[in-house]
Design a protein around this motif. Structure first.
Motif, PDB file in Angstrom:
ATOM      1  N   ASP A 176       2.051  11.525  12.555  1.00 20.02           N
ATOM      2  CA  ASP A 176       2.209  12.152  13.857  1.00 20.02           C
ATOM      3  C   ASP A 176       3.097  13.390  13.748  1.00 20.02           C
ATOM      4  N   LYS A 177       4.188  13.281  13.025  1.00 18.56           N
ATOM      5  CA  LYS A 177       5.083  14.426  12.832  1.00 18.56           C
ATOM      6  C   LYS A 177       4.386  15.535  12.044  1.00 18.56           C
ATOM      7  N   LYS A 202       5.399   3.272   9.293  1.00 18.03           N
ATOM      8  CA  LYS A 202       6.031   4.485   8.781  1.00 18.03           C
ATOM      9  C   LYS A 202       4.997   5.584   8.527  1.00 18.03           C
ATOM     10  N   GLY A 203       3.847   5.208   8.004  1.00 20.79           N
ATOM     11  CA  GLY A 203       2.806   6.196   7.713  1.00 20.79           C
ATOM     12  C   GLY A 203       2.311   6.896   8.964  1.00 20.79           C
ATOM     13  N   LYS A 246       0.835  -1.195   0.000  1.00 21.94           N
ATOM     14  CA  LYS A 246       0.000   0.000   0.000  1.00 21.94           C
ATOM     15  C   LYS A 246       0.872   1.248   0.000  1.00 21.94           C
ATOM     16  N   VAL A 247       0.282   2.309  -0.519  1.00 17.96           N
ATOM     17  CA  VAL A 247       0.855   3.650  -0.488  1.00 17.96           C
ATOM     18  C   VAL A 247       0.017   4.455   0.488  1.00 17.96           C
ATOM     19  N   ALA A 248       0.661   5.297   1.297  1.00 14.67           N
ATOM     20  CA  ALA A 248      -0.068   6.156   2.232  1.00 14.67           C
ATOM     21  C   ALA A 248       0.104   7.616   1.815  1.00 14.67           C
ATOM     22  N   ILE A 249      -0.946   8.395   2.020  1.00 14.75           N
ATOM     23  CA  ILE A 249      -0.954   9.808   1.655  1.00 14.75           C
ATOM     24  C   ILE A 249      -1.343  10.616   2.891  1.00 14.75           C
ATOM     25  N   GLY A 250      -0.478  11.550   3.279  1.00  9.58           N
ATOM     26  CA  GLY A 250      -0.749  12.428   4.419  1.00  9.58           C
ATOM     27  C   GLY A 250      -1.313  13.743   3.931  1.00  9.58           C
TER      28      GLY A 250
END
Length: 194
Positions: free
Chosen positions: A142-143, A136-137, A101-105
């Motif tokens: 959080d950051k 990692k996502g 999967k790819v995550a997008i913030g």
């Protein structure tokens, strides 16, 4: 001894990730309908263009069904509201031999009637197997929520460890146009990426 130390740090990292994940669990803040609405509100920016569509025509009603179906491919992994902004982490399955999967913030602001007032994709991760994507996502999310600098996790700064695919030294998110672009300094004839 080194193996035990590495194991200890790995367990601690997982516990911190789980704690951060529960703090940002979308179910704590939004019901299922509200979660789906966030994805529907942002899918025309996060998702790929339909065939024959352009960034100028992607809002045409002819593409409503395409985007409604595409939104179902995304999962809301994290959500938080702070200082009038909504932050969320969405993921989708990425093409791969293994399930990845790819995550997008995303950082966004909506008007009282639900229209987007501000939209920024702060980062997109590389494709990872699901446990690594979540670890990692959620750390990056959080950051992002805390307003911390994510540049150490950009590809040009993270060494051999992968975190963020975009932005990087060449690709940036244009907040005005709400899409990823290639810096014209690097490729004068090519501006769009996604």
């Amino acid at each position: 001894m080194k193996l035990y130390v590495k194991g200890f740090f790995l367990v601690m990292l997982i516990l911190i990730s789980c704690e951060g994940g529960s703090k940002y669990d979308p179910g704590k803040y939004l019901n299922e309908k509200e979660q789906k609405q966030i994805l529907l509100t942002s899918i025309r920016y996060m998702g790929h263009l339909p065939k024959k569509a352009t960034h100028q025509t992607k809002f045409d009603p002819v593409y409503d069904e395409y985007y409604s179906k595409l939104a179902l491919d995304y999962t809301l992994e994290a959500y938080y509201k702070k200082d009038g902004y909504e932050y969320f982490l969405a993921s989708r399955i990425a093409p791969s031999l293994k399930v990845k999967k790819v995550a997008i913030g995303v950082k966004m602001k909506r008007t009282s009637d639900g229209q987007l007032e501000f939209y920024e994709e702060v980062f997109r991760t590389w494709k990872f197997e699901i446990p690594e994507m979540l670890e990692k996502g959620l750390m990056l999310f959080d950051k992002m929520v805390k307003g911390e600098d994510l540049s150490p996790y950009y590809p040009q700064n993270s060494g051999e460890e992968e975190y963020i695919e975009f932005p990087d030294a060449k690709v940036y998110f244009d907040v005005e146009e709400r899409r990823w672009k290639i810096n014209s300094i690097h490729q004068p004839d090519l501006e769009e990426i996604i």
